[in-house]
Design an enzyme around this catalytic site. Structure first.
Site, short mmCIF file in Angstrom:
data_model
loop_
_atom_site.label_atom_id
_atom_site.label_comp_id
_atom_site.label_asym_id
_atom_site.label_seq_id
_atom_site.Cartn_x
_atom_site.Cartn_y
_atom_site.Cartn_z
N ASP A 1 34.08 -31.02 -36.53
CA ASP A 1 33.59 -31.71 -37.73
C ASP A 1 34.00 -31.03 -39.03
OD1 ASP A 1 32.33 -33.71 -36.28
OD2 ASP A 1 30.58 -32.44 -35.90
N HIS B 1 29.65 -23.57 -32.11
CA HIS B 1 29.64 -24.56 -31.04
C HIS B 1 29.00 -23.95 -29.81
CE1 HIS B 1 31.01 -27.63 -28.21
NE2 HIS B 1 31.18 -28.40 -29.27
C1 LIG Z 1 26.45 -26.26 -33.05
C2 LIG Z 1 25.30 -25.30 -33.05
C3 LIG Z 1 23.98 -26.07 -33.12
C4 LIG Z 1 25.34 -24.50 -31.74
O1 LIG Z 1 24.24 -23.69 -31.74
P1 LIG Z 1 23.84 -22.68 -30.57
O2 LIG Z 1 24.79 -22.72 -29.44
O3 LIG Z 1 22.43 -22.95 -30.26
O4 LIG Z 1 24.05 -21.30 -31.29
P2 LIG Z 1 22.90 -20.40 -31.85
O5 LIG Z 1 22.02 -21.19 -32.77
O6 LIG Z 1 22.26 -19.72 -30.68
O7 LIG Z 1 23.70 -19.35 -32.73
C5 LIG Z 1 24.22 -18.12 -32.25
C6 LIG Z 1 24.42 -17.21 -33.44
O8 LIG Z 1 25.46 -17.71 -34.26
C7 LIG Z 1 24.97 -18.04 -35.56
N1 LIG Z 1 25.52 -19.35 -35.95
C8 LIG Z 1 25.79 -20.40 -35.13
N2 LIG Z 1 26.29 -21.42 -35.84
C9 LIG Z 1 26.36 -20.99 -37.12
C10 LIG Z 1 26.79 -21.61 -38.32
N3 LIG Z 1 27.25 -22.85 -38.31
N4 LIG Z 1 26.71 -20.92 -39.46
C11 LIG Z 1 26.24 -19.66 -39.47
N5 LIG Z 1 25.81 -19.01 -38.35
C12 LIG Z 1 25.87 -19.69 -37.19
C13 LIG Z 1 23.47 -18.15 -35.41
O9 LIG Z 1 22.83 -17.88 -36.64
C14 LIG Z 1 23.21 -17.11 -34.36
O10 LIG Z 1 23.22 -15.85 -34.98
P3 LIG Z 1 22.16 -14.70 -34.56
O11 LIG Z 1 22.46 -14.42 -33.11
O12 LIG Z 1 22.48 -13.57 -35.47
O13 LIG Z 1 20.82 -15.29 -34.76
C15 LIG Z 1 25.40 -24.31 -34.24
O14 LIG Z 1 26.59 -23.58 -34.16
C16 LIG Z 1 25.27 -25.01 -35.58
O15 LIG Z 1 24.16 -25.23 -36.06
N6 LIG Z 1 26.43 -25.37 -36.23
C17 LIG Z 1 26.41 -26.08 -37.49
C18 LIG Z 1 26.30 -27.58 -37.24
C19 LIG Z 1 27.56 -28.13 -36.67
O16 LIG Z 1 28.67 -27.91 -37.16
N7 LIG Z 1 27.41 -28.94 -35.61
C20 LIG Z 1 28.52 -29.62 -34.97
C21 LIG Z 1 28.77 -29.09 -33.62
S1 LIG Z 1 30.22 -29.83 -32.94
#
Ligand SMILES: CC(C)(COP(=O)(O)OP(=O)(O)OC[C@H]1O[C@@H](n2cnc3c(N)ncnc32)[C@H](O)[C@@H]1OP(=O)(O)O)[C@@H](O)C(=O)NCCC(=O)NCCS
Length: 371
Positions: free
Chosen positions: A308, A258
């Site tokens: 979720d 998140h």
């Molecule tokens: C929600 C989300 C988009 C937030 O993304 P963000 O704040 O941009 O976080 P980042 O993409 O910068 O991720 C930071 C790190 O955590 C990891 N990470 C984040 N979410 C992850 C996940 N769901 N599974 C595996 N790794 C994850 C990333 O790979 C990254 O690792 P790195 O630094 O080694 O490259 C992301 O966590 C995600 O894609 N989650 C899955 C979809 C989801 O459940 N969405 C609902 C949100 S309420």
């Protein structure tokens, strides 16, 4: 980069008194009330009133508000006709987007005041579950069911979906789900709604844009992704192998991670309780094993369990098909979208950030025949 983090991370675009998230402490408050208390003791109708008008309603106010919502459920005939013509292959979020957009053509004068936003908000909030249930029944060759004015918002949706009054524990679980999804500060869809609203476009255009943003798998669409991943894993013994393969393939675990929460999402804790109470035992066990691995191996990056992750197991227990889960998110979130739109336009300023340009300038134009 100049100023802000990519993806507007940690950028504050305004002040608000609707919702507070403590992303490190795992706490969430709507208008100062903790989410745990609201989920346990309140109703979606009451929470919507709270979010819109800033205070919990009196008994009389709540009765009137609930009655008005119930009276606004009926769909116009023109919309009903349209629902039959939406392709059966459409995702329900796409169909919902079309339906709300159509409503806007019946009633889409500009929304310049919060009162006008709330008036339209009641109508759309009341109709979204009716649209979703009607679409579902049409798609499955069943006759649509007339909305009841006697049932609660949550119970009416389940009644219109399944054709019978839901058991009390399903009504409560659906009510809790709508409360948990109702509001969450300036997430991607709420920002979208506010951006459209800030141009002084109409209420319906803003909500249609919000539905489009919510649909994506990184936002509301994750609720469908999470349960599909548990089903793909298939059995508790396969969780470990699946998880390490997913890490190797750089797959995202759906329902994990998140932008704001760096610890367990408090809404997910409530959903987990209902998943344990009502959910399929195998799916629950798969999810629990996967959760342990996520916390152990991704926790150090601040990746934990989000709203979720568990919710799909609760909806699945109520016999709801997976493709409707994001629309349930929308049924709840319409309350927050409307609250923020009204708050923002009451002291409106056009939302218009900048992009830092990194391309070339001063290039000489070459006519096409000379390239
Ligand atoms: C929600 C989300 C988009 C937030 O993304 P963000 O704040 O941009 O976080 P980042 O993409 O910068 O991720 C930071 C790190 O955590 C990891 N990470 C984040 N979410 C992850 C996940 N769901 N599974 C595996 N790794 C994850 C990333 O790979 C990254 O690792 P790195 O630094 O080694 O490259 C992301 O966590 C995600 O894609 N989650 C899955 C979809 C989801 O459940 N969405 C609902 C949100 S309420």
């Amino acid at each position: 980069m100049v100023n802000s983090g990519k993806g507007l991370e940690n950028v504050y675009i305004d002040q608000s008194s609707i919702c507070y998230i403590d992303g490190f402490g795992g706490k969430l408050y709507y208008r100062g009330y903790s989410i745990e208390e609201l989920a346990e003791m309140s109703s979606f109708e009451e929470v919507t009133f709270l979010l819109w008008y800033g205070e919990l309603p009196t008994k009389k106010e709540l009765e009137e508000f609930s009655k008005e919502l119930a009276r606004s459920r009926k769909l116009p005939e023109e919309l009903l006709d349209l629902l039959y013509r939406i392709p059966k292959t459409a995702h329900p979020m796409g169909a919902l987007r079309t339906a709300v957009s159509f409503l806007g053509n019946l009633n889409g004068e500009p929304s310049a005041t919060p009162e006008d936003v709330f008036r339209k908000g009641i109508s759309v909030t009341a109709k979204i579950p009716v649209i979703v249930a009607t679409l579902y029944r049409i798609k499955n060759g069943l006759d649509p069911i007339e909305p009841s004015t006697k049932l609660s918002h949550a119970a009416n949706f389940l009644y219109m979906l399944h054709g019978e009054k839901p058991p009390k524990e399903w009504e409560k679980a659906m009510d809790v789900a709508l409360i948990l999804y109702a509001e969450h500060e300036i997430n991607a869809s709420t920002l979208t709604v506010m951006t459209v609203g800030s141009t002084l476009s109409d209420y319906y255009s803003a909500i249609v844009a919000g539905i489009g943003a919510l649909k994506g798998p990184l936002h509301g669409g994750a609720v469908e992704g999470a349960i599909r991943q548990f089903m793909e894993i298939g059995s508790p013994e396969k969780v470990e192998e699946w998880f390490f393969n997913a890490l190797k393939e750089k797959r995202r675990i759906m329902g994990a991670g998140h932008r704001v929460y760096k610890t367990y999402d408090p809404r997910a804790k409530v959903f987990k309780k209902y998943a344990r109470l009502l959910g399929d035992k195998t799916l629950y066990e798969i999810a629990e094993r996967l959760e342990r691995l996520v916390l152990e191996h991704l926790g150090k990056k601040g990746v934990s369990i989000n709203v979720d992750y568990w919710s799909g197991i609760v909806f699945h227990a109520m016999g709801i098909p997976i493709e409707l889960y994001t629309t349930i998110f929308a049924m709840g979130r319409i309350a927050g979208w409307t609250a923020h739109l009204a708050e923002y336009i009451s002291h409106n300023r056009l939302i218009r950030p900048r992009l830092q340009y990194v391309g070339e300038i001063g290039k000489k134009y070459v006519p096409v025949e000379m390239r």
